[in-house]
Design a protein around this motif. Structure first.
Motif, PDB file in Angstrom:
ATOM      1  N   ALA A  18       0.838  -1.194   0.000  1.00  0.00           N
ATOM      2  CA  ALA A  18       0.000   0.000   0.000  1.00  0.00           C
ATOM      3  C   ALA A  18       0.871   1.242   0.000  1.00  0.00           C
ATOM      4  N   GLY A  19       1.980   1.171   0.703  1.00  0.00           N
ATOM      5  CA  GLY A  19       2.867   2.319   0.787  1.00  0.00           C
ATOM      6  C   GLY A  19       3.435   2.697  -0.561  1.00  0.00           C
ATOM      7  N   VAL A  20       3.778   1.720  -1.356  1.00  0.00           N
ATOM      8  CA  VAL A  20       4.312   1.987  -2.688  1.00  0.00           C
ATOM      9  C   VAL A  20       3.273   2.729  -3.509  1.00  0.00           C
ATOM     10  N   ALA A  21       2.044   2.255  -3.442  1.00  0.00           N
ATOM     11  CA  ALA A  21       0.975   2.906  -4.207  1.00  0.00           C
ATOM     12  C   ALA A  21       0.810   4.352  -3.759  1.00  0.00           C
ATOM     13  N   LEU A  22       0.969   4.569  -2.453  1.00  0.00           N
ATOM     14  CA  LEU A  22       0.804   5.913  -1.924  1.00  0.00           C
ATOM     15  C   LEU A  22       1.886   6.838  -2.456  1.00  0.00           C
ATOM     16  N   SER A  23       3.121   6.350  -2.487  1.00  0.00           N
ATOM     17  CA  SER A  23       4.216   7.151  -3.010  1.00  0.00           C
ATOM     18  C   SER A  23       3.921   7.544  -4.446  1.00  0.00           C
ATOM     19  N   ALA A  24       3.377   6.602  -5.199  1.00  0.00           N
ATOM     20  CA  ALA A  24       3.059   6.893  -6.589  1.00  0.00           C
ATOM     21  C   ALA A  24       2.073   8.047  -6.668  1.00  0.00           C
ATOM     22  N   CYS A  25       1.096   8.063  -5.774  1.00  0.00           N
ATOM     23  CA  CYS A  25       0.119   9.148  -5.763  1.00  0.00           C
ATOM     24  C   CYS A  25       0.828  10.481  -5.544  1.00  0.00           C
ATOM     25  N   HIS A  26       1.758  10.487  -4.613  1.00  0.00           N
ATOM     26  CA  HIS A  26       2.487  11.731  -4.336  1.00  0.00           C
ATOM     27  C   HIS A  26       3.134  12.268  -5.604  1.00  0.00           C
ATOM     28  N   ASN A  27       3.774  11.372  -6.314  1.00  0.00           N
ATOM     29  CA  ASN A  27       4.523  11.814  -7.479  1.00  0.00           C
ATOM     30  C   ASN A  27       3.614  12.439  -8.520  1.00  0.00           C
TER      31      ASN A  27
ATOM     32  N   GLY B  78      -6.744   4.362  15.102  1.00  0.00           N
ATOM     33  CA  GLY B  78      -6.973   2.959  15.446  1.00  0.00           C
ATOM     34  C   GLY B  78      -7.531   2.122  14.314  1.00  0.00           C
ATOM     35  N   TYR B  79      -7.668   2.729  13.129  1.00  0.00           N
ATOM     36  CA  TYR B  79      -8.302   1.963  12.056  1.00  0.00           C
ATOM     37  C   TYR B  79      -7.486   0.736  11.691  1.00  0.00           C
ATOM     38  N   SER B  80      -6.177   0.921  11.624  1.00  0.00           N
ATOM     39  CA  SER B  80      -5.314  -0.239  11.402  1.00  0.00           C
ATOM     40  C   SER B  80      -4.074  -0.083  12.264  1.00  0.00           C
ATOM     41  N   ASP B  81      -3.358  -1.166  12.464  1.00  0.00           N
ATOM     42  CA  ASP B  81      -2.152  -1.097  13.287  1.00  0.00           C
ATOM     43  C   ASP B  81      -1.100  -0.189  12.662  1.00  0.00           C
ATOM     44  N   VAL B  82      -1.129  -0.058  11.344  1.00  0.00           N
ATOM     45  CA  VAL B  82      -0.175   0.852  10.694  1.00  0.00           C
ATOM     46  C   VAL B  82      -0.355   2.272  11.223  1.00  0.00           C
ATOM     47  N   GLY B  83      -1.589   2.660  11.459  1.00  0.00           N
ATOM     48  CA  GLY B  83      -1.861   3.985  12.007  1.00  0.00           C
ATOM     49  C   GLY B  83      -1.237   4.153  13.376  1.00  0.00           C
ATOM     50  N   VAL B  84      -1.376   3.150  14.213  1.00  0.00           N
ATOM     51  CA  VAL B  84      -0.821   3.222  15.570  1.00  0.00           C
ATOM     52  C   VAL B  84       0.711   3.225  15.507  1.00  0.00           C
ATOM     53  N   LEU B  85       1.263   2.400  14.624  1.00  0.00           N
ATOM     54  CA  LEU B  85       2.732   2.340  14.516  1.00  0.00           C
ATOM     55  C   LEU B  85       3.291   3.682  14.021  1.00  0.00           C
ATOM     56  N   ASN B  86       2.610   4.300  13.070  1.00  0.00           N
ATOM     57  CA  ASN B  86       3.085   5.598  12.587  1.00  0.00           C
ATOM     58  C   ASN B  86       2.961   6.668  13.673  1.00  0.00           C
ATOM     59  N   TYR B  87       1.934   6.572  14.457  1.00  0.00           N
ATOM     60  CA  TYR B  87       1.746   7.485  15.601  1.00  0.00           C
ATOM     61  C   TYR B  87       2.927   7.328  16.562  1.00  0.00           C
TER      62      TYR B  87
ATOM     63  N   SER C 195      16.963   3.799  18.784  1.00  0.00           N
ATOM     64  CA  SER C 195      16.623   2.405  18.478  1.00  0.00           C
ATOM     65  C   SER C 195      15.122   2.260  18.217  1.00  0.00           C
ATOM     66  N   HIS C 196      14.302   2.883  19.062  1.00  0.00           N
ATOM     67  CA  HIS C 196      12.844   2.821  18.871  1.00  0.00           C
ATOM     68  C   HIS C 196      12.461   3.423  17.508  1.00  0.00           C
ATOM     69  N   ARG C 197      13.022   4.587  17.230  1.00  0.00           N
ATOM     70  CA  ARG C 197      12.696   5.264  15.959  1.00  0.00           C
ATOM     71  C   ARG C 197      13.064   4.389  14.769  1.00  0.00           C
ATOM     72  N   GLU C 198      14.270   3.838  14.810  1.00  0.00           N
ATOM     73  CA  GLU C 198      14.739   3.049  13.665  1.00  0.00           C
ATOM     74  C   GLU C 198      13.952   1.755  13.511  1.00  0.00           C
ATOM     75  N   LEU C 199      13.528   1.174  14.628  1.00  0.00           N
ATOM     76  CA  LEU C 199      12.742  -0.056  14.529  1.00  0.00           C
ATOM     77  C   LEU C 199      11.383   0.218  13.877  1.00  0.00           C
TER      78      LEU C 199
ATOM     79  N   LEU D 218       7.757  -0.220   9.367  1.00  0.00           N
ATOM     80  CA  LEU D 218       6.740   0.410   8.531  1.00  0.00           C
ATOM     81  C   LEU D 218       7.144   0.431   7.059  1.00  0.00           C
ATOM     82  N   GLY D 219       8.442   0.409   6.788  1.00  0.00           N
ATOM     83  CA  GLY D 219       8.888   0.429   5.396  1.00  0.00           C
ATOM     84  C   GLY D 219       8.330   1.624   4.663  1.00  0.00           C
ATOM     85  N   SER D 220       7.803   1.384   3.464  1.00  0.00           N
ATOM     86  CA  SER D 220       7.324   2.507   2.662  1.00  0.00           C
ATOM     87  C   SER D 220       5.986   3.039   3.159  1.00  0.00           C
ATOM     88  N   ALA D 221       5.390   2.387   4.168  1.00  0.00           N
ATOM     89  CA  ALA D 221       4.153   2.916   4.755  1.00  0.00           C
ATOM     90  C   ALA D 221       4.449   3.959   5.828  1.00  0.00           C
ATOM     91  N   ALA D 222       5.735   4.191   6.119  1.00  0.00           N
ATOM     92  CA  ALA D 222       6.097   5.137   7.175  1.00  0.00           C
ATOM     93  C   ALA D 222       5.779   6.566   6.759  1.00  0.00           C
TER      94      ALA D 222
END
Lengths: 265, 256
Positions: free
Chosen positions: A56-65, A88-97, A137-141, A146-150
């Motif tokens: 999903a993250g890759v697709a999002l980057s494409a939108c940006h471009n 809270g919609y998905s765990d990705v949201g919480v991880l990015n938070y 360490s926390h930031r880098e983990l 999150l990869g490209s979803a970050a």
């Protein structure tokens, strides 16, 4: 300048949810994650989450471009809006938070170590170096997970902090650590995947340890380490804040505007 | 958090909770029972009735909260006894352990009220741990060592149970709010012991309390060296959970 996608609307994680069906049945996952055999399954679920979000993250980057080729990827900037969406919609949201908060803390302690306050002693320097390393360490983990979803790298705004002043630095540190703990306490029950919840649990108690040690430096030989301002004396419960409450508190410290809504489950 | 909240938690997960309960007890009867349970005059064990009615879900909450209550009883009584003993802890020790005792006693009260009639009774404790710490209430160094072990164990114990509470968000939130307070306590006691507030590798006494704390595999990735952060701080940056069995093995010598 904005990194908002075409509809001028939400760079949020409904988007991810609609791109890829993430497992939503929390009961199934938590029940699977007991016992040895399901530990392996837990890891597979974890990887599936990462795979889904990466796609999903890759697709999002494409939108940006398509919208704005000049937007720097991987770094935000003043005036940008970073919308965490419905956290809270998905765990990705919480991880990015969590990633956003860890970025802020890591940047703060990196600055503290680059320009130590006047009169700092060896003990304090050692504590602040350790804390900086933990936050990095926390930031880098989170960034790696999150990869490209970050979300992009945030630009701190520490103009209100006097890095030459012990009181200013340690006072800010205590506030940041307490906010961090309250954020994890308030967002833990938004996490659907047991592996992510455990990871958040591993981190939040270290943030609490930081809070106590910073408190001891700031207000030595008192009960400040677990003071009535951060632990309710009648219940013995630590603070818990909603994402909106936390974002309101941290917004002054970030150049970009971070938005996010309290989750629904 | 109270009994009614636990029920509404279950209702979120399972909208049919009252139908399930119906075969044990009609709804109004059950509510009546709940009122009695909340008032502490339930004639039957609350947990047993709910387990029969609901099965694993309720059993999980009761099991986790009673496990937590066992540890909180242990900690609360440990500090209560120390503060009323002739142990010389100085001003800083007094300030510290009065605050910690305040919280541990509050945790006991909170968990007891949440569990109602299903709450276990307070066990009898032997803080010498069968003679391992004979001077625990007369030698401040011994007291600090035991305190640190109990607090660091408490942090690991709550962390190990969090995943079981995912279907019960309000219970989970409360457990996390206790968990972070145990970590505040642990760091201060470690500081009084002359240690760092955080756990480096698996060093600490007794060894069982720190077993596995040297883990640097987080979320399926190695954090050893990640972002240029070496093993020491990378291991410190993440506190590790302990299983219920491991925690009970640590706590058992303290049961009289």
């Amino acid at each position: 300048m904005s990194i908002l996608p075409m509809n001028g609307g939400k760079l949020n994680f409904y988007f991810f949810g609609s791109m890829e069906k993430l497992p939503k049945d929390t009961t199934d996952i938590s029940q699977l994650l007991t016992g040895k055999e399901s530990a392996a399954l837990g890891r597979r679920v974890f990887l599936r989450y990462l795979g889904a979000t990466a796609a999903a993250g890759v697709a999002l980057s494409a939108c940006h471009n398509e919208i704005d080729d000049t937007v720097a990827r991987g770094a935000g900037r003043a005036g940008d809006v970073i919308d965490l969406g419905d956290i809270g919609y998905s765990d990705v949201g919480v991880l990015n938070y969590a990633y956003a908060l860890e970025q802020l803390e890591a940047a703060f302690y990196t600055q503290v170590m680059m320009t130590p306050y006047s009169g700092i002693n060896g003990y304090e320097l050692a504590q602040l170096r350790d804390i900086r390393d933990h936050e990095i360490s926390h930031r880098e983990l989170f960034k790696a997970a999150l990869g490209s979803a970050a979300i992009p790298g945030l630009t701190p705004n520490f103009s209100s902090i006097n890095f030459g002043s012990r009181a200013s630095v340690l006072g800010t540190a205590r506030v940041f650590e307490a906010i961090g703990v309250s954020a994890y306490n308030g967002a833990g029950n938004l996490i659907k995947n047991g592996d992510y919840l455990l990871l958040a649990g591993k981190i939040v108690s270290v943030e609490a340890r930081h809070t106590a040690i910073i408190s001891e430096m700031l207000n030595p030989m008192t009960s400040s380490f677990a003071g009535n301002d951060i632990v309710a004396p009648s219940t013995g419960l630590g603070e818990a804040r909603t994402p909106e409450e936390v974002l309101t508190l941290v917004r002054p410290f970030v150049q970009e505007t971070i938005n996010g809504k309290n989750a629904r489950r | 958090m109270n009994l009614q909240n636990i029920l509404s938690e279950i209702e979120k997960v399972d909208a049919d909770v009252y139908e399930r309960i119906d075969h044990v007890s009609r709804r109004h009867v059950f509510h009546n029972f709940l009122k009695k349970a909340a008032a502490g005059i339930a004639p039957v064990a609350f947990g047993a009735v709910l387990n029969k009615a609901y099965g694993q879900g309720m059993a999980t909450v009761v099991d986790v909260l009673n496990f937590a209550l066992t540890l909180e009883y242990l900690e609360a009584e440990f500090y209560n006894r120390a503060l009323s003993s002739s142990l010389v802890m100085g001003n800083e020790g007094q300030m510290t352990f009065q605050q910690i005792a305040l919280h541990e006693n509050a945790h006991v009260a909170l968990l007891r009220s949440a569990l109602g009639g299903a709450a276990i009774s307070k066990p009898n404790f032997d803080f010498t741990a069968k003679g391992s710490f004979p001077d625990v209430f007369s030698n401040y160094r011994t007291f600090l060592a035991v305190s640190q072990a109990l607090e660091d164990t408490g942090v690991r114990a709550y962390k190990g149970q969090a995943g079981r509470l995912i279907p019960f968000p309000d219970v989970l939130k409360t457990a996390l709010q206790i968990h972070s307070v145990e970590a505040l306590h642990a760091a201060k006691v470690r500081y009084l012991n002359g240690n760092k507030g955080w756990i480096t590798g698996n060093t600490g006494f007794p060894g069982a309390v720190y077993a596995g704390e040297d883990n640097t595999s987080q979320g399926g990735a190695s954090v050893n060296g990640l972002g240029g952060i070496g093993f020491g701080p990378a291991s410190e940056a993440y506190d590790e959970p302990l299983s219920k069995e491991a925690v009970l093995a640590i706590a058992t010598p303290f049961l009289a």
